[in-house]
Design a protein around this motif. Sequence first.
Motif, PDB file in Angstrom:
ATOM      1  N   LYS A   2       0.837  -1.193   0.000  1.00 32.09           N
ATOM      2  CA  LYS A   2       0.000   0.000   0.000  1.00 32.09           C
ATOM      3  C   LYS A   2       0.874   1.246   0.000  1.00 32.09           C
ATOM      4  O   LYS A   2       2.069   1.179   0.228  1.00 32.09           O
ATOM      5  N   ASP A   3       0.230   2.406  -0.231  1.00 31.63           N
ATOM      6  CA  ASP A   3       0.967   3.663  -0.192  1.00 31.63           C
ATOM      7  C   ASP A   3       1.657   3.872   1.150  1.00 31.63           C
ATOM      8  O   ASP A   3       2.774   4.354   1.215  1.00 31.63           O
ATOM      9  N   THR A   4       0.982   3.527   2.231  1.00 27.67           N
ATOM     10  CA  THR A   4       1.586   3.637   3.556  1.00 27.67           C
ATOM     11  C   THR A   4       1.334   2.342   4.318  1.00 27.67           C
ATOM     12  O   THR A   4       0.410   1.602   4.027  1.00 27.67           O
ATOM     13  N   MET A   5       2.195   2.102   5.287  1.00 24.89           N
ATOM     14  CA  MET A   5       2.056   0.918   6.118  1.00 24.89           C
ATOM     15  C   MET A   5       2.257   1.363   7.560  1.00 24.89           C
ATOM     16  O   MET A   5       3.210   2.077   7.864  1.00 24.89           O
ATOM     17  N   ASN A   6       1.368   0.938   8.440  1.00 23.34           N
ATOM     18  CA  ASN A   6       1.509   1.275   9.846  1.00 23.34           C
ATOM     19  C   ASN A   6       2.297   0.160  10.525  1.00 23.34           C
ATOM     20  O   ASN A   6       1.727  -0.779  11.068  1.00 23.34           O
ATOM     21  N   ALA A  49      11.697  13.139   4.914  1.00 25.83           N
ATOM     22  CA  ALA A  49      10.880  14.320   5.204  1.00 25.83           C
ATOM     23  C   ALA A  49      10.153  14.190   6.534  1.00 25.83           C
ATOM     24  O   ALA A  49      10.049  15.159   7.288  1.00 25.83           O
ATOM     25  N   PHE A  50       9.628  13.008   6.834  1.00 26.45           N
ATOM     26  CA  PHE A  50       8.901  12.805   8.075  1.00 26.45           C
ATOM     27  C   PHE A  50       9.791  13.103   9.285  1.00 26.45           C
ATOM     28  O   PHE A  50       9.405  13.842  10.192  1.00 26.45           O
ATOM     29  N   CYS A  51      10.994  12.546   9.297  1.00 26.76           N
ATOM     30  CA  CYS A  51      11.913  12.755  10.420  1.00 26.76           C
ATOM     31  C   CYS A  51      12.441  14.189  10.452  1.00 26.76           C
ATOM     32  O   CYS A  51      12.618  14.762  11.530  1.00 26.76           O
ATOM     33  N   LEU A  52      12.688  14.773   9.289  1.00 30.28           N
ATOM     34  CA  LEU A  52      13.119  16.177   9.257  1.00 30.28           C
ATOM     35  C   LEU A  52      12.061  17.080   9.872  1.00 30.28           C
ATOM     36  O   LEU A  52      12.377  17.967  10.680  1.00 30.28           O
ATOM     37  N   ASP A  53      10.815  16.870   9.502  1.00 29.95           N
ATOM     38  CA  ASP A  53       9.727  17.668  10.054  1.00 29.95           C
ATOM     39  C   ASP A  53       9.666  17.507  11.566  1.00 29.95           C
ATOM     40  O   ASP A  53       9.618  18.491  12.310  1.00 29.95           O
ATOM     41  N   MET A  54       9.693  16.276  12.035  1.00 29.12           N
ATOM     42  CA  MET A  54       9.583  16.001  13.465  1.00 29.12           C
ATOM     43  C   MET A  54      10.745  16.604  14.244  1.00 29.12           C
ATOM     44  O   MET A  54      10.556  17.288  15.259  1.00 29.12           O
ATOM     45  N   HIS A  55      11.958  16.375  13.785  1.00 33.10           N
ATOM     46  CA  HIS A  55      13.119  16.754  14.584  1.00 33.10           C
ATOM     47  C   HIS A  55      13.484  18.231  14.472  1.00 33.10           C
ATOM     48  O   HIS A  55      14.051  18.785  15.415  1.00 33.10           O
ATOM     49  N   THR A  56      13.143  18.879  13.373  1.00 32.94           N
ATOM     50  CA  THR A  56      13.352  20.329  13.340  1.00 32.94           C
ATOM     51  C   THR A  56      12.376  21.004  14.297  1.00 32.94           C
ATOM     52  O   THR A  56      12.740  21.945  15.008  1.00 32.94           O
ATOM     53  N   ILE A 129      18.769   7.004  14.505  1.00 34.26           N
ATOM     54  CA  ILE A 129      18.041   7.866  13.568  1.00 34.26           C
ATOM     55  C   ILE A 129      18.122   7.303  12.154  1.00 34.26           C
ATOM     56  O   ILE A 129      17.161   7.399  11.393  1.00 34.26           O
ATOM     57  N   ASN A 130      19.232   6.676  11.807  1.00 35.54           N
ATOM     58  CA  ASN A 130      19.298   6.049  10.485  1.00 35.54           C
ATOM     59  C   ASN A 130      18.275   4.922  10.361  1.00 35.54           C
ATOM     60  O   ASN A 130      17.650   4.759   9.317  1.00 35.54           O
ATOM     61  N   ALA A 131      18.069   4.162  11.428  1.00 35.97           N
ATOM     62  CA  ALA A 131      17.040   3.116  11.408  1.00 35.97           C
ATOM     63  C   ALA A 131      15.652   3.737  11.283  1.00 35.97           C
ATOM     64  O   ALA A 131      14.828   3.277  10.481  1.00 35.97           O
ATOM     65  N   TRP A 132      15.380   4.797  12.069  1.00 40.77           N
ATOM     66  CA  TRP A 132      14.067   5.463  11.970  1.00 40.77           C
ATOM     67  C   TRP A 132      13.848   6.018  10.568  1.00 40.77           C
ATOM     68  O   TRP A 132      12.738   5.936  10.021  1.00 40.77           O
ATOM     69  N   ASN A 133      14.895   6.610   9.973  1.00 35.81           N
ATOM     70  CA  ASN A 133      14.767   7.125   8.601  1.00 35.81           C
ATOM     71  C   ASN A 133      14.361   6.016   7.640  1.00 35.81           C
ATOM     72  O   ASN A 133      13.470   6.190   6.804  1.00 35.81           O
ATOM     73  N   ARG A 134      14.984   4.879   7.776  1.00 42.84           N
ATOM     74  CA  ARG A 134      14.681   3.774   6.869  1.00 42.84           C
ATOM     75  C   ARG A 134      13.267   3.234   7.091  1.00 42.84           C
ATOM     76  O   ARG A 134      12.582   2.861   6.145  1.00 42.84           O
ATOM     77  N   ILE A 135      12.824   3.221   8.335  1.00 38.17           N
ATOM     78  CA  ILE A 135      11.450   2.808   8.617  1.00 38.17           C
ATOM     79  C   ILE A 135      10.469   3.802   8.010  1.00 38.17           C
ATOM     80  O   ILE A 135       9.521   3.423   7.316  1.00 38.17           O
ATOM     81  N   ALA A 136      10.693   5.089   8.243  1.00 35.36           N
ATOM     82  CA  ALA A 136       9.770   6.118   7.744  1.00 35.36           C
ATOM     83  C   ALA A 136       9.736   6.139   6.217  1.00 35.36           C
ATOM     84  O   ALA A 136       8.656   6.233   5.614  1.00 35.36           O
ATOM     85  N   ILE A 137      10.897   6.043   5.595  1.00 34.48           N
ATOM     86  CA  ILE A 137      10.944   6.081   4.131  1.00 34.48           C
ATOM     87  C   ILE A 137      10.310   4.832   3.532  1.00 34.48           C
ATOM     88  O   ILE A 137       9.502   4.917   2.606  1.00 34.48           O
ATOM     89  N   SER A 138      10.632   3.666   4.069  1.00 33.77           N
ATOM     90  CA  SER A 138      10.121   2.420   3.478  1.00 33.77           C
ATOM     91  C   SER A 138       8.630   2.220   3.705  1.00 33.77           C
ATOM     92  O   SER A 138       7.973   1.502   2.944  1.00 33.77           O
ATOM     93  N   THR A 139       8.081   2.846   4.754  1.00 36.29           N
ATOM     94  CA  THR A 139       6.639   2.721   5.009  1.00 36.29           C
ATOM     95  C   THR A 139       5.867   3.949   4.528  1.00 36.29           C
ATOM     96  O   THR A 139       4.677   4.072   4.769  1.00 36.29           O
ATOM     97  N   HIS A 140       6.576   4.851   3.860  1.00 35.10           N
ATOM     98  CA  HIS A 140       5.984   6.030   3.210  1.00 35.10           C
ATOM     99  C   HIS A 140       5.318   6.996   4.203  1.00 35.10           C
ATOM    100  O   HIS A 140       4.279   7.581   3.898  1.00 35.10           O
ATOM    101  N   LYS A 142       4.663  10.386   5.842  1.00 34.93           N
ATOM    102  CA  LYS A 142       4.744  11.757   5.318  1.00 34.93           C
ATOM    103  C   LYS A 142       4.425  12.742   6.430  1.00 34.93           C
ATOM    104  O   LYS A 142       3.526  12.505   7.233  1.00 34.93           O
ATOM    105  N   PRO A 143       5.114  13.869   6.440  1.00 36.42           N
ATOM    106  CA  PRO A 143       4.759  14.905   7.415  1.00 36.42           C
ATOM    107  C   PRO A 143       3.429  15.530   7.023  1.00 36.42           C
ATOM    108  O   PRO A 143       3.030  15.506   5.858  1.00 36.42           O
ATOM    109  N   ILE A 144       2.766  16.089   8.013  1.00 40.93           N
ATOM    110  CA  ILE A 144       1.493  16.782   7.772  1.00 40.93           C
ATOM    111  C   ILE A 144       1.741  18.271   7.922  1.00 40.93           C
ATOM    112  O   ILE A 144       2.345  18.712   8.906  1.00 40.93           O
TER     113      ILE A 144
END
Length: 148
Positions: A2-6, A49-56, A129-140, A142-144
């Motif tokens: 799917k587009d996203t995976m929880n 993008a998801f992690c950048l949004d969160m951590h900035t 953070i590299n692991a979180w990036n890979r999780i966020a990117i692979s499960t699509h 997106k920041p809101i």
Amino acid sequence: MKDTMNMQEINPKAYKAMYALEGFLAESSLSKSHKELIKIRASQINGCAFCLDMHTRDAIKNGESPQRIYTLSAWRETSFFTEEEMAILAFTEELTLIPSGVSAATQNRISALFTELQITEIIMAIVTINAWNRIAISTHLKPILDPK
């Protein structure tokens, strides 16, 4: 897929393991500022993008200067960062871009500024953070957009 995976819903044990790493880092001697700089810089390199949004956002809430965040990807070209922060940022870049490895110059620089225990904590922050990036990117994930 799917587009996203929880992933947290589908595999809570995997998330529990990641949160255990976060718990370790929360108890580490690293400052909040150092941890956020690591998270932001690795996320910039990885294009998360998801992690950048969160951590900035987190960094700003913790008192980080927006100007430093805006220029973080070009940190070498500014005078905004301390010697310790520059060593952490170089180490973050080299561990995130692992095929090039950690140079002797960066290893010597980080070793001159931090204890071995602190270096292990920095490594774990970069790895996490590299692991979180890979999780966020692979499960699509997106920041809101914040409507403010």
